[in-house]
Design a protein around this motif. Structure first.
Motif, PDB file in Angstrom:
ATOM      1  N   LEU A  25       0.837 -63.079 -78.375  1.00  0.00           N
ATOM      2  CA  LEU A  25      -0.069 -62.325 -79.228  1.00  0.00           C
ATOM      3  C   LEU A  25      -1.378 -63.062 -79.505  1.00  0.00           C
ATOM      4  CD1 LEU A  25       2.549 -60.968 -81.813  1.00  0.00           C
ATOM      5  CD2 LEU A  25       1.739 -59.902 -79.692  1.00  0.00           C
ATOM      6  N   SER A  26      -1.693 -64.029 -78.663  1.00  0.00           N
ATOM      7  CA  SER A  26      -2.926 -64.789 -78.867  1.00  0.00           C
ATOM      8  C   SER A  26      -4.070 -64.314 -77.983  1.00  0.00           C
ATOM      9  CB  SER A  26      -2.677 -66.288 -78.612  1.00  0.00           C
ATOM     10  OG  SER A  26      -1.778 -66.802 -79.573  1.00  0.00           O
ATOM     11  N   LEU A  27      -3.840 -63.233 -77.234  1.00  0.00           N
ATOM     12  CA  LEU A  27      -4.936 -62.689 -76.425  1.00  0.00           C
ATOM     13  C   LEU A  27      -6.061 -62.226 -77.343  1.00  0.00           C
ATOM     14  CD1 LEU A  27      -3.158 -60.540 -73.674  1.00  0.00           C
ATOM     15  CD2 LEU A  27      -4.338 -62.708 -73.379  1.00  0.00           C
ATOM     16  N   SER A  28      -7.263 -62.632 -77.023  1.00  0.00           N
ATOM     17  CA  SER A  28      -8.413 -62.297 -77.859  1.00  0.00           C
ATOM     18  C   SER A  28      -9.183 -61.113 -77.276  1.00  0.00           C
ATOM     19  CB  SER A  28      -9.343 -63.508 -77.982  1.00  0.00           C
ATOM     20  OG  SER A  28     -10.537 -63.163 -78.651  1.00  0.00           O
ATOM     21  N   GLY A  29      -9.610 -60.224 -78.159  1.00  0.00           N
ATOM     22  CA  GLY A  29     -10.434 -59.107 -77.708  1.00  0.00           C
ATOM     23  C   GLY A  29     -11.745 -59.567 -77.121  1.00  0.00           C
ATOM     24  N   LEU A  30     -12.240 -60.705 -77.610  1.00  0.00           N
ATOM     25  CA  LEU A  30     -13.491 -61.241 -77.081  1.00  0.00           C
ATOM     26  C   LEU A  30     -13.339 -61.681 -75.628  1.00  0.00           C
ATOM     27  CD1 LEU A  30     -14.756 -63.308 -80.151  1.00  0.00           C
ATOM     28  CD2 LEU A  30     -15.440 -61.006 -79.427  1.00  0.00           C
ATOM     29  N   SER A  31     -12.117 -61.977 -75.213  1.00  0.00           N
ATOM     30  CA  SER A  31     -11.863 -62.293 -73.807  1.00  0.00           C
ATOM     31  C   SER A  31     -12.176 -61.083 -72.934  1.00  0.00           C
ATOM     32  CB  SER A  31     -10.408 -62.711 -73.608  1.00  0.00           C
ATOM     33  OG  SER A  31     -10.106 -63.866 -74.357  1.00  0.00           O
ATOM     34  N   GLY A  32     -11.755 -59.897 -73.400  1.00  0.00           N
ATOM     35  CA  GLY A  32     -12.048 -58.680 -72.655  1.00  0.00           C
ATOM     36  C   GLY A  32     -13.531 -58.379 -72.610  1.00  0.00           C
ATOM     37  N   VAL A  33     -14.216 -58.586 -73.738  1.00  0.00           N
ATOM     38  CA  VAL A  33     -15.655 -58.335 -73.785  1.00  0.00           C
ATOM     39  C   VAL A  33     -16.395 -59.257 -72.816  1.00  0.00           C
ATOM     40  CG1 VAL A  33     -17.713 -58.397 -75.238  1.00  0.00           C
ATOM     41  CG2 VAL A  33     -15.565 -57.514 -76.163  1.00  0.00           C
ATOM     42  N   SER A  34     -16.055 -60.542 -72.840  1.00  0.00           N
ATOM     43  CA  SER A  34     -16.726 -61.499 -71.956  1.00  0.00           C
ATOM     44  C   SER A  34     -16.435 -61.196 -70.492  1.00  0.00           C
ATOM     45  CB  SER A  34     -16.281 -62.922 -72.301  1.00  0.00           C
ATOM     46  OG  SER A  34     -14.875 -63.078 -72.129  1.00  0.00           O
ATOM     47  N   THR A  94      -9.922 -67.869 -71.385  1.00  0.00           N
ATOM     48  CA  THR A  94      -9.127 -69.006 -71.865  1.00  0.00           C
ATOM     49  C   THR A  94      -9.734 -69.597 -73.125  1.00  0.00           C
ATOM     50  OG1 THR A  94      -8.424 -69.529 -69.603  1.00  0.00           O
ATOM     51  CG2 THR A  94      -8.226 -71.272 -71.247  1.00  0.00           C
ATOM     52  N   TYR A  95     -11.047 -69.710 -73.143  1.00  0.00           N
ATOM     53  CA  TYR A  95     -11.725 -70.277 -74.322  1.00  0.00           C
ATOM     54  C   TYR A  95     -11.438 -69.452 -75.569  1.00  0.00           C
ATOM     55  CZ  TYR A  95     -15.457 -71.171 -77.664  1.00  0.00           C
ATOM     56  OH  TYR A  95     -16.149 -71.420 -78.819  1.00  0.00           O
ATOM     57  N   PHE A  96     -11.642 -68.139 -75.493  1.00  0.00           N
ATOM     58  CA  PHE A  96     -11.447 -67.290 -76.671  1.00  0.00           C
ATOM     59  C   PHE A  96      -9.979 -67.193 -77.068  1.00  0.00           C
ATOM     60  CE2 PHE A  96     -15.593 -65.495 -75.216  1.00  0.00           C
ATOM     61  CZ  PHE A  96     -16.302 -65.760 -76.374  1.00  0.00           C
ATOM     62  N   THR A  97      -9.076 -67.216 -76.071  1.00  0.00           N
ATOM     63  CA  THR A  97      -7.653 -67.150 -76.371  1.00  0.00           C
ATOM     64  C   THR A  97      -7.173 -68.428 -77.043  1.00  0.00           C
ATOM     65  OG1 THR A  97      -7.223 -65.621 -74.534  1.00  0.00           O
ATOM     66  CG2 THR A  97      -5.358 -66.881 -75.371  1.00  0.00           C
ATOM     67  N   VAL A  98      -7.613 -69.568 -76.525  1.00  0.00           N
ATOM     68  CA  VAL A  98      -7.236 -70.849 -77.135  1.00  0.00           C
ATOM     69  C   VAL A  98      -7.787 -70.939 -78.554  1.00  0.00           C
ATOM     70  CG1 VAL A  98      -7.572 -73.348 -77.027  1.00  0.00           C
ATOM     71  CG2 VAL A  98      -6.997 -72.081 -74.948  1.00  0.00           C
ATOM     72  N   ARG A  99      -9.001 -70.472 -78.741  1.00  0.00           N
ATOM     73  CA  ARG A  99      -9.599 -70.499 -80.077  1.00  0.00           C
ATOM     74  C   ARG A  99      -8.809 -69.640 -81.054  1.00  0.00           C
ATOM     75  NH1 ARG A  99     -15.585 -68.229 -81.553  1.00  0.00           N
ATOM     76  NH2 ARG A  99     -14.457 -66.267 -81.273  1.00  0.00           N
ATOM     77  N   LYS A 100      -8.372 -68.462 -80.609  1.00  0.00           N
ATOM     78  CA  LYS A 100      -7.587 -67.589 -81.477  1.00  0.00           C
ATOM     79  C   LYS A 100      -6.230 -68.205 -81.783  1.00  0.00           C
ATOM     80  CE  LYS A 100      -5.506 -63.011 -81.797  1.00  0.00           C
ATOM     81  NZ  LYS A 100      -5.245 -61.717 -81.121  1.00  0.00           N
ATOM     82  N   ALA A 101      -5.605 -68.818 -80.760  1.00  0.00           N
ATOM     83  CA  ALA A 101      -4.295 -69.442 -80.962  1.00  0.00           C
ATOM     84  C   ALA A 101      -4.370 -70.580 -81.972  1.00  0.00           C
ATOM     85  CB  ALA A 101      -3.750 -69.946 -79.630  1.00  0.00           C
ATOM     86  N   LYS A 102      -5.436 -71.361 -81.908  1.00  0.00           N
ATOM     87  CA  LYS A 102      -5.596 -72.461 -82.858  1.00  0.00           C
ATOM     88  C   LYS A 102      -5.744 -71.928 -84.278  1.00  0.00           C
ATOM     89  CE  LYS A 102      -7.573 -75.941 -79.758  1.00  0.00           C
ATOM     90  NZ  LYS A 102      -8.762 -76.790 -79.454  1.00  0.00           N
ATOM     91  N   ARG A 103      -6.480 -70.840 -84.436  1.00  0.00           N
ATOM     92  CA  ARG A 103      -6.638 -70.252 -85.762  1.00  0.00           C
ATOM     93  C   ARG A 103      -5.315 -69.724 -86.303  1.00  0.00           C
ATOM     94  NH1 ARG A 103     -12.260 -66.692 -85.156  1.00  0.00           N
ATOM     95  NH2 ARG A 103     -13.697 -68.478 -85.098  1.00  0.00           N
ATOM     96  N   GLN A 104      -4.444 -69.278 -85.395  1.00  0.00           N
ATOM     97  CA  GLN A 104      -3.143 -68.768 -85.798  1.00  0.00           C
ATOM     98  C   GLN A 104      -2.103 -69.873 -85.928  1.00  0.00           C
ATOM     99  OE1 GLN A 104      -2.523 -65.944 -82.576  1.00  0.00           O
ATOM    100  NE2 GLN A 104      -3.139 -64.234 -83.880  1.00  0.00           N
ATOM    101  N   GLY A 105      -2.470 -71.064 -85.502  1.00  0.00           N
ATOM    102  CA  GLY A 105      -1.516 -72.165 -85.531  1.00  0.00           C
ATOM    103  C   GLY A 105      -0.431 -72.029 -84.492  1.00  0.00           C
ATOM    104  N   LEU A 106      -0.746 -71.397 -83.370  1.00  0.00           N
ATOM    105  CA  LEU A 106       0.228 -71.154 -82.317  1.00  0.00           C
ATOM    106  C   LEU A 106      -0.121 -71.944 -81.063  1.00  0.00           C
ATOM    107  CD1 LEU A 106       0.533 -67.261 -82.636  1.00  0.00           C
ATOM    108  CD2 LEU A 106       2.059 -68.988 -83.603  1.00  0.00           C
TER     109      LEU A 106
END
Length: 215
Positions: A25-34, A94-106
């Motif tokens: 569940l760490s896929l970021s919507g910004l990944s799709g936009v980019s 990968t950048y946006f997904t990793v950033r989202k995962a870090k914010r979620q602590g995952l």
């Protein structure tokens, strides 16, 4: 009444924990936009090389516009653009997904993400080889819809391991790819719509649905 609310809250928390453990569940919507923006740039580069517009129908036969790309160097150009778009989209995603995962602590690399990648890898690998064969036999116009179809199949295969919204994107990609088979004069346009516009729309929808409220 109070006990019922507590039980409902407990069940909701349990369901959330089970979902987190079984789905990525760490896929970021910004990944799709980019990815969509990068794909549009790639489509524009190809259009300039083919000296045609995205909205210009290939006349008189769709195959004739590709006679200039039948040479090895032109085919290599298309492969280079495709690989460049893929690598750039993966890096941005990968950048946006990793950033989202870090914010979620995952953790990004876990059993859920591994299952997701494996589910998508099989149709993507098969589609990649198939498209290379099309380029080898100069069936350039078929390579455009083929990438959409196989990518859609990959999304459908991986949707069970992440947000179910991905399944809707998968159907759109597959449908657009199939339409492109019978609309060969606009292959580049449908490719830009599939990998560009659809990604941007999907990414924005995912961002406002899952991320903006928690950002």
């Amino acid at each position: 009444m109070h006990e019922s609310r507590e039980h409902l809250q407990t069940l909701t928390e349990i369901r959330s924990l089970m979902e987190r453990s079984s789905k990525f569940l760490s896929l970021s919507g910004l990944s799709g936009v980019s990815a969509g923006l990068i794909a549009l740039v790639g489509a524009a580069v190809v259009a300039m090389r083919l000296q045609t517009g995205l909205f210009t129908r290939f006349q008189p036969n769709p195959e004739e516009i590709y006679t200039q790309v039948n040479h090895h160097d032109q085919r290599q150009f298309l492969v280079t653009v495709a690989v460049s778009v893929l690598v750039a989209a993966l890096l941005a995603g990968t950048y946006f997904t990793v950033r989202k995962a870090k914010r979620q602590g995952l953790s990004v690399w876990n059993q859920s993400s591994q299952r997701l990648l494996w589910a998508m890898a099989v149709p993507l690998a098969a589609g990649g080889v198939f498209c290379l064969a099309l380029l080898y036999y100069n069936l350039i116009w078929l390579a455009f819809p083929a990438t959409l179809i196989f990518y859609g199949l990959a999304l459908h295969s991986g949707s069970k391991y992440t947000f179910r919204d991905v399944e809707s994107l998968a159907y759109c990609e597959i449908g657009l790819g199939l339409l492109s088979l019978f609309w060969p004069g606009y292959n580049l346009l449908t490719w830009a719509l599939g990998f560009g516009v659809l990604h941007i729309v999907y990414g924005l929808a995912m961002y406002y649905k899952y991320e903006r409220t928690t950002a």
